[in-house]
Write a protein that holds these residues in place. Structure first.
Motif, PDB file in Angstrom:
ATOM      1  N   THR A  37      -5.807 -27.252  27.508  1.00 43.69           N
ATOM      2  CA  THR A  37      -5.263 -25.926  27.247  1.00 43.69           C
ATOM      3  C   THR A  37      -5.283 -25.127  28.546  1.00 43.69           C
ATOM      4  OG1 THR A  37      -5.366 -24.016  25.751  1.00 43.69           O
ATOM      5  CG2 THR A  37      -7.465 -24.907  26.530  1.00 43.69           C
ATOM      6  N   GLY A  38      -5.013 -23.828  28.435  1.00 45.92           N
ATOM      7  CA  GLY A  38      -4.980 -23.007  29.643  1.00 45.92           C
ATOM      8  C   GLY A  38      -6.302 -22.352  29.953  1.00 45.92           C
ATOM      9  N   GLU A  39      -6.946 -21.811  28.932  1.00 45.14           N
ATOM     10  CA  GLU A  39      -8.141 -20.992  29.123  1.00 45.14           C
ATOM     11  C   GLU A  39      -9.393 -21.680  28.589  1.00 45.14           C
ATOM     12  OE1 GLU A  39      -7.662 -17.060  27.573  1.00 45.14           O
ATOM     13  OE2 GLU A  39      -5.775 -16.704  28.618  1.00 45.14           O
ATOM     14  N   VAL A  40     -10.539 -21.104  28.931  1.00 47.75           N
ATOM     15  CA  VAL A  40     -11.824 -21.581  28.437  1.00 47.75           C
ATOM     16  C   VAL A  40     -12.664 -20.392  28.001  1.00 47.75           C
ATOM     17  CG1 VAL A  40     -12.881 -21.548  30.748  1.00 47.75           C
ATOM     18  CG2 VAL A  40     -13.850 -23.019  28.952  1.00 47.75           C
ATOM     19  N   SER A  41     -13.409 -20.559  26.921  1.00 46.94           N
ATOM     20  CA  SER A  41     -14.386 -19.572  26.486  1.00 46.94           C
ATOM     21  C   SER A  41     -15.781 -20.168  26.623  1.00 46.94           C
ATOM     22  CB  SER A  41     -14.139 -19.161  25.026  1.00 46.94           C
ATOM     23  OG  SER A  41     -12.882 -18.542  24.884  1.00 46.94           O
ATOM     24  N   GLU A  42     -16.783 -19.323  26.579  1.00 44.07           N
ATOM     25  CA  GLU A  42     -18.164 -19.791  26.762  1.00 44.07           C
ATOM     26  C   GLU A  42     -18.516 -20.891  25.779  1.00 44.07           C
ATOM     27  OE1 GLU A  42     -22.538 -19.935  26.339  1.00 44.07           O
ATOM     28  OE2 GLU A  42     -21.043 -19.386  24.813  1.00 44.07           O
ATOM     29  N   GLN A  43     -18.142 -20.710  24.523  1.00 40.43           N
ATOM     30  CA  GLN A  43     -18.512 -21.683  23.501  1.00 40.43           C
ATOM     31  C   GLN A  43     -17.722 -22.983  23.611  1.00 40.43           C
ATOM     32  OE1 GLN A  43     -17.131 -18.696  22.967  1.00 40.43           O
ATOM     33  NE2 GLN A  43     -15.617 -18.728  21.309  1.00 40.43           N
ATOM     34  N   THR A  44     -16.560 -22.940  24.269  1.00 39.46           N
ATOM     35  CA  THR A  44     -15.738 -24.147  24.406  1.00 39.46           C
ATOM     36  C   THR A  44     -16.487 -25.234  25.171  1.00 39.46           C
ATOM     37  OG1 THR A  44     -13.866 -22.624  24.670  1.00 39.46           O
ATOM     38  CG2 THR A  44     -13.431 -24.955  24.988  1.00 39.46           C
TER      39      THR A  44
ATOM     40  N   ALA B 213     -17.304 -29.051  23.795  1.00 43.22           N
ATOM     41  CA  ALA B 213     -16.864 -30.255  24.506  1.00 43.22           C
ATOM     42  C   ALA B 213     -18.042 -31.179  24.790  1.00 43.22           C
ATOM     43  CB  ALA B 213     -16.163 -29.869  25.800  1.00 43.22           C
ATOM     44  N   ARG B 214     -19.139 -30.612  25.254  1.00 43.05           N
ATOM     45  CA  ARG B 214     -20.312 -31.422  25.590  1.00 43.05           C
ATOM     46  C   ARG B 214     -20.937 -32.063  24.359  1.00 43.05           C
ATOM     47  NH1 ARG B 214     -23.198 -27.064  29.707  1.00 43.05           N
ATOM     48  NH2 ARG B 214     -21.782 -27.361  31.495  1.00 43.05           N
ATOM     49  N   GLU B 215     -21.056 -31.281  23.301  1.00 41.52           N
ATOM     50  CA  GLU B 215     -21.770 -31.766  22.122  1.00 41.52           C
ATOM     51  C   GLU B 215     -20.920 -32.667  21.236  1.00 41.52           C
ATOM     52  OE1 GLU B 215     -23.840 -28.586  20.049  1.00 41.52           O
ATOM     53  OE2 GLU B 215     -24.109 -27.518  21.957  1.00 41.52           O
ATOM     54  N   MET B 216     -19.601 -32.486  21.268  1.00 45.60           N
ATOM     55  CA  MET B 216     -18.720 -33.288  20.425  1.00 45.60           C
ATOM     56  C   MET B 216     -18.126 -34.480  21.163  1.00 45.60           C
ATOM     57  SD  MET B 216     -19.052 -31.738  17.579  1.00 45.60           S
ATOM     58  CE  MET B 216     -17.792 -32.479  16.543  1.00 45.60           C
ATOM     59  N   GLY B 217     -18.400 -34.572  22.465  1.00 43.56           N
ATOM     60  CA  GLY B 217     -17.978 -35.745  23.219  1.00 43.56           C
ATOM     61  C   GLY B 217     -16.495 -35.836  23.502  1.00 43.56           C
ATOM     62  N   ILE B 218     -15.833 -34.683  23.554  1.00 48.70           N
ATOM     63  CA  ILE B 218     -14.405 -34.671  23.881  1.00 48.70           C
ATOM     64  C   ILE B 218     -14.227 -34.120  25.294  1.00 48.70           C
ATOM     65  CG2 ILE B 218     -14.014 -32.359  22.900  1.00 48.70           C
ATOM     66  CD1 ILE B 218     -11.243 -33.383  21.983  1.00 48.70           C
ATOM     67  N   THR B 219     -13.363 -34.746  26.076  1.00 51.90           N
ATOM     68  CA  THR B 219     -13.099 -34.266  27.430  1.00 51.90           C
ATOM     69  C   THR B 219     -12.153 -33.076  27.339  1.00 51.90           C
ATOM     70  OG1 THR B 219     -13.297 -36.546  28.221  1.00 51.90           O
ATOM     71  CG2 THR B 219     -12.392 -34.921  29.746  1.00 51.90           C
ATOM     72  N   PHE B 220     -12.563 -31.976  27.934  1.00 48.10           N
ATOM     73  CA  PHE B 220     -11.818 -30.720  27.828  1.00 48.10           C
ATOM     74  C   PHE B 220     -11.317 -30.295  29.198  1.00 48.10           C
ATOM     75  CE2 PHE B 220     -11.937 -26.081  28.374  1.00 48.10           C
ATOM     76  CZ  PHE B 220     -10.984 -25.697  27.436  1.00 48.10           C
ATOM     77  N   PHE B 221     -10.046 -29.871  29.243  1.00 43.42           N
ATOM     78  CA  PHE B 221      -9.446 -29.383  30.484  1.00 43.42           C
ATOM     79  C   PHE B 221      -8.910 -27.973  30.267  1.00 43.42           C
ATOM     80  CE2 PHE B 221      -8.838 -33.976  30.371  1.00 43.42           C
ATOM     81  CZ  PHE B 221      -9.294 -34.389  31.614  1.00 43.42           C
ATOM     82  N   ALA B 222      -9.260 -27.061  31.157  1.00 41.19           N
ATOM     83  CA  ALA B 222      -8.646 -25.732  31.205  1.00 41.19           C
ATOM     84  C   ALA B 222      -7.824 -25.672  32.487  1.00 41.19           C
ATOM     85  CB  ALA B 222      -9.709 -24.639  31.190  1.00 41.19           C
ATOM     86  N   ALA B 223      -6.504 -25.664  32.328  1.00 43.24           N
ATOM     87  CA  ALA B 223      -5.608 -25.793  33.475  1.00 43.24           C
ATOM     88  C   ALA B 223      -4.891 -24.497  33.840  1.00 43.24           C
ATOM     89  CB  ALA B 223      -4.581 -26.889  33.203  1.00 43.24           C
ATOM     90  N   GLY B 224      -5.295 -23.389  33.206  1.00 41.97           N
ATOM     91  CA  GLY B 224      -4.709 -22.089  33.543  1.00 41.97           C
ATOM     92  C   GLY B 224      -3.668 -21.647  32.534  1.00 41.97           C
ATOM     93  N   HIS B 225      -3.820 -20.416  32.018  1.00 44.28           N
ATOM     94  CA  HIS B 225      -2.858 -19.873  31.054  1.00 44.28           C
ATOM     95  C   HIS B 225      -1.471 -19.792  31.691  1.00 44.28           C
ATOM     96  CE1 HIS B 225      -2.418 -17.039  27.404  1.00 44.28           C
ATOM     97  NE2 HIS B 225      -1.205 -17.362  27.827  1.00 44.28           N
TER      98      HIS B 225
END
Length: 253
Positions: free
Chosen positions: A198-205, A209-221
């Motif tokens: 996605t574009g943005e990231v929040s603190e809880q995101t 990602a860490r706890e659910m084992g999914i690789t997360f990318f924030a690439a800019g809104h």
């Protein structure tokens, strides 16, 4: 060559199917300008800088993804809003804005265009929100390590890309939602994909990602939503033989 304002409005509203989509702002013509359109400028957000650039380019119409009059904002025309509207009105410059309709369009949508940039295959919409699919799902042609995909996105989008969760995991399936779509990460987890972009990231995101084992990318809104309005403008130029210029106002967010 030229097109009338009403012709362009009718064409775009139909092409992007705005009557079918509930949104947080009015889609279509937001500020009325000259009736004859010979030059169009496209851009992501109708900031003062983009309005000024469109005026400098002698545009008759400005088409953006992020326009004005959002739900919940102040209804007074003061300060920044007054300056923007004054510039548009003083120069008889039409402002067209398409938010969710330009996110989800199957050809010109931000999600579809980002998939093209990243060469994602087997694309499908997997989320219905008011009432359109705003999350997409697909596959990479070859499984790629998270850090390698991060480097590829950084090169293609021209900006730093945040990665969280398992960074060295091989990624073949992914979901994505351009702009501020970080709230859909748990839906991506439920889909069973390897990664979510996605574009943005929040603190809880980050924790998700860490706890659910999914690789997360924030690439800019801004970076993930440049390509929809750009491709739309290129299509308009072909259909109506008018001059269209995409102007990218830098935004690190």
């Amino acid at each position: 060559m030229s097109i009338t304002r009403s012709e362009l409005q009718k064409y775009l509203d139909g092409l992007l199917r705005i009557s079918e989509i509930s949104d947080y702002c009015p889609n279509g013509l937001q500020v009325e300008g000259t009736s004859k359109i010979e030059k169009i400028v496209t851009g992501v957000t109708a900031s003062q800088a983009l309005v000024d650039a469109a005026i400098e380019a002698n545009a008759d119409a400005l088409i953006v993804h992020h326009g004005y009059f959002w739900k919940g904002e102040s209804q007074t025309v003061t300060g920044m809003k007054k300056r923007r509207l004054s510039a548009l009105l003083a120069n008889d410059l039409n402002l067209f804005a398409y938010h969710l309709p330009l996110d989800v369009h199957p050809e010109f949508g931000n999600n579809r265009q980002l998939a093209s940039i990243l060469d994602i295959q087997n694309i499908s919409a997997v989320s219905s929100v008011k009432p359109v699919g705003v999350v997409m799902q697909g596959n990479l042609e070859e499984a790629t390590e998270g850090v390698a995909l991060q480097a590829k996105m950084k090169q293609l989008l021209g900006r730093d890309v945040l990665i969280e969760g398992p960074a060295s995991k091989l990624i073949s399936s992914l979901a994505w939602c351009t702009g501020g779509g970080q709230g859909f990460i748990e839906q991506a987890v439920d889909l069973g994909v390897d990664a979510f972009i996605t574009g943005e990231v929040s603190e809880q995101t980050v924790h998700t990602a860490r706890e659910m084992g999914i690789t997360f990318f924030a690439a800019g809104h801004h970076a993930t939503e440049r390509y929809g309005v750009k491709s739309l403008g290129e299509y308009i130029a072909q259909q109506f033989d008018v001059h269209v210029e995409f102007i990218d106002i830098n935004n690190p967010a």
